[in-house]
Design an enzyme around this catalytic site. Structure first.
Site, PDB file in Angstrom:
ATOM      1  N   GLU A  44       0.897  -1.134   0.003  1.00 22.19           N
ATOM      2  CA  GLU A  44       0.057  -0.214   0.149  1.00 22.19           C
ATOM      3  C   GLU A  44       0.859   1.072  -0.054  1.00 22.19           C
ATOM      4  O   GLU A  44       1.703   1.269   0.941  1.00 22.19           O
ATOM      5  CB  GLU A  44      -0.927   0.038   1.163  1.00 22.19           C
ATOM      6  CG  GLU A  44      -1.896   1.190   1.049  1.00 22.19           C
ATOM      7  CD  GLU A  44      -2.633   1.538   2.483  1.00 22.19           C
ATOM      8  OE1 GLU A  44      -3.666   2.446   2.502  1.00 22.19           O
ATOM      9  OE2 GLU A  44      -2.351   1.057   3.469  1.00 22.19           O
ATOM     10  N   GLU A  69       4.912   4.967   3.554  1.00 19.86           N
ATOM     11  CA  GLU A  69       4.343   6.154   4.100  1.00 19.86           C
ATOM     12  C   GLU A  69       5.449   7.113   4.250  1.00 19.86           C
ATOM     13  O   GLU A  69       6.541   6.452   4.760  1.00 19.86           O
ATOM     14  CB  GLU A  69       3.436   6.014   5.550  1.00 19.86           C
ATOM     15  CG  GLU A  69       2.979   7.456   5.850  1.00 19.86           C
ATOM     16  CD  GLU A  69       2.258   8.207   4.726  1.00 19.86           C
ATOM     17  OE1 GLU A  69       2.638   9.248   4.708  1.00 19.86           O
ATOM     18  OE2 GLU A  69       1.409   7.623   4.422  1.00 19.86           O
ATOM     19  N   ASP A 118      -3.154  11.991  -2.164  1.00 18.47           N
ATOM     20  CA  ASP A 118      -3.039  13.567  -2.324  1.00 18.47           C
ATOM     21  C   ASP A 118      -3.359  13.686  -3.783  1.00 18.47           C
ATOM     22  O   ASP A 118      -2.865  13.451  -4.551  1.00 18.47           O
ATOM     23  CB  ASP A 118      -1.845  14.119  -1.824  1.00 18.47           C
ATOM     24  CG  ASP A 118      -1.735  15.571  -1.605  1.00 18.47           C
ATOM     25  OD1 ASP A 118      -2.762  16.317  -2.354  1.00 18.47           O
ATOM     26  OD2 ASP A 118      -1.090  16.146  -0.759  1.00 18.47           O
ATOM     27  N   ASP A 154     -12.060   9.664  -3.496  1.00 16.64           N
ATOM     28  CA  ASP A 154     -13.337  10.399  -3.415  1.00 16.64           C
ATOM     29  C   ASP A 154     -13.137  11.588  -4.349  1.00 16.64           C
ATOM     30  O   ASP A 154     -14.064  12.446  -4.463  1.00 16.64           O
ATOM     31  CB  ASP A 154     -13.705  10.754  -2.236  1.00 16.64           C
ATOM     32  CG  ASP A 154     -12.962  11.991  -1.512  1.00 16.64           C
ATOM     33  OD1 ASP A 154     -11.690  11.866  -1.653  1.00 16.64           O
ATOM     34  OD2 ASP A 154     -13.387  12.784  -1.105  1.00 16.64           O
ATOM     35  N   THR A 191     -10.491   2.732   4.260  1.00 23.65           N
ATOM     36  CA  THR A 191      -9.361   3.591   5.215  1.00 23.65           C
ATOM     37  C   THR A 191      -9.972   4.644   5.895  1.00 23.65           C
ATOM     38  O   THR A 191     -11.275   4.676   5.827  1.00 23.65           O
ATOM     39  CB  THR A 191      -8.601   4.294   4.135  1.00 23.65           C
ATOM     40  OG1 THR A 191      -9.217   5.535   3.492  1.00 23.65           O
ATOM     41  CG2 THR A 191      -8.231   3.529   2.782  1.00 23.65           C
ATOM     42  N   GLU A 192      -9.339   5.506   6.442  1.00 25.41           N
ATOM     43  CA  GLU A 192      -9.923   6.339   7.632  1.00 25.41           C
ATOM     44  C   GLU A 192     -10.539   7.469   6.709  1.00 25.41           C
ATOM     45  O   GLU A 192     -11.562   8.018   7.093  1.00 25.41           O
ATOM     46  CB  GLU A 192      -8.692   7.048   8.525  1.00 25.41           C
ATOM     47  CG  GLU A 192      -7.938   6.242   9.467  1.00 25.41           C
ATOM     48  CD  GLU A 192      -6.739   5.326   8.741  1.00 25.41           C
ATOM     49  OE1 GLU A 192      -6.124   4.786   9.838  1.00 25.41           O
ATOM     50  OE2 GLU A 192      -6.696   5.343   7.737  1.00 25.41           O
ATOM     51  N   TYR A 193      -9.765   7.972   5.734  1.00 25.86           N
ATOM     52  CA  TYR A 193     -10.373   8.950   4.830  1.00 25.86           C
ATOM     53  C   TYR A 193     -11.729   8.477   3.974  1.00 25.86           C
ATOM     54  O   TYR A 193     -12.535   9.230   4.004  1.00 25.86           O
ATOM     55  CB  TYR A 193      -9.545   9.544   3.847  1.00 25.86           C
ATOM     56  CG  TYR A 193      -8.173  10.275   4.337  1.00 25.86           C
ATOM     57  CD1 TYR A 193      -8.628  11.752   4.854  1.00 25.86           C
ATOM     58  CD2 TYR A 193      -7.170  10.102   3.975  1.00 25.86           C
ATOM     59  CE1 TYR A 193      -7.775  12.440   5.111  1.00 25.86           C
ATOM     60  CE2 TYR A 193      -6.036  11.001   4.510  1.00 25.86           C
ATOM     61  CZ  TYR A 193      -6.480  12.170   5.168  1.00 25.86           C
ATOM     62  OH  TYR A 193      -5.627  13.089   5.787  1.00 25.86           O
ATOM     63  N   GLU A 194     -11.546   7.129   3.772  1.00 26.81           N
ATOM     64  CA  GLU A 194     -12.836   6.717   3.074  1.00 26.81           C
ATOM     65  C   GLU A 194     -13.875   6.727   3.962  1.00 26.81           C
ATOM     66  O   GLU A 194     -15.221   7.115   3.420  1.00 26.81           O
ATOM     67  CB  GLU A 194     -12.572   5.295   2.633  1.00 26.81           C
ATOM     68  CG  GLU A 194     -13.688   4.608   1.731  1.00 26.81           C
ATOM     69  CD  GLU A 194     -13.316   3.279   1.202  1.00 26.81           C
ATOM     70  OE1 GLU A 194     -14.100   2.712   0.478  1.00 26.81           O
ATOM     71  OE2 GLU A 194     -12.276   2.681   1.398  1.00 26.81           O
TER      72      GLU A 194
END
Length: 215
Positions: A44, A69, A118, A154, A191-194
């Site tokens: 990932e 990351e 990003d 998104d 994910t957290e953002y999702e």
């Protein structure tokens, strides 16, 4: 979004070297030795705080997961999740996606995940987008002949840009979802953002692709 500085992060990453790879150059072509098995490798890129990769690893103990990351204050949160879970099939690596051919041999990765990268919306930052052609070349190099790239976002503009980028690079689209959460997909791991964006009503986009040169 401004990152919260965590002064303890570097020290903690160094302390837990059983989970965080510190000498990745020496593991090129030898990642199975790090995991102690011959299982497939999934990477990932931009693992963020680690929710996706940790949950994927829990669901798929037969797969080795490597979370990449760049930001120290972000990857340390993923480490904290891994310390709690102690999953044998998760390793973390602080690195730049552009440098992955230094850490992985050609054709050695089975799947790559790009999750809520990003968008770099300004035109002058196009080359920083993780679906820009130079990054696609890196992914193509390290993926094995049957390997797949899974991309979720998104951001509609980034998704549209990425579909064009994939096409220009002669990548082969296997699946495209314009509204993932209202599709027939039943095994989606968020994910957290999702989670955050979908609760706001944002549509989630996904593409799965391979590379023509691997056919």
């Amino acid at each position: 979004m401004r990152l919260r500085h965590k002064p303890y992060a570097k020290e903690k990453l160094a302390e837990y070297d059983q989970y965080v790879v510190t000498e990745a150059l020496g593991l090129k072509g030898r990642w199975q030795e790090r995991f102690g098995n011959e299982n497939p490798i999934h990477v990932e890129i931009g693992c963020g705080k680690g929710q996706f990769i940790i949950n994927m690893a829990k669901q798929h103990p037969e797969i080795n997961f490597i979370g990449i990351e760049l930001q120290t204050s972000v990857i340390v949160t993923a480490l904290e999740k891994q310390i709690e879970e102690d999953l044998p099939n998760v390793q973390l690596l602080q690195a730049n996606a552009a440098d992955l051919t230094e850490y992985f041999e050609k054709n050695k990765v089975d799947r790559i995940y790009l999750t809520f990268s990003d968008p770099w919306p300004k035109n002058r930052h196009e080359k920083r987008r993780l679906t820009y052609q130079s990054f696609l070349k890196v992914y193509e190099t390290i993926l094995n002949p049957e390997g797949e790239l899974h991309f979720k976002t998104d951001n509609q503009k980034l998704f549209e840009y990425s579909l064009v980028s994939f096409s220009h690079y002669s990548a082969k689209l296997k699946d495209v979802y314009l509204d993932l959460h209202n599709s027939d997909v039943t095994d989606n791991v968020m994910t957290e953002y999702e989670e955050k964006f979908s609760k706001k009503g944002n549509r989630i986009y996904k593409a799965v692709l391979t590379f023509d040169s691997h056919e």
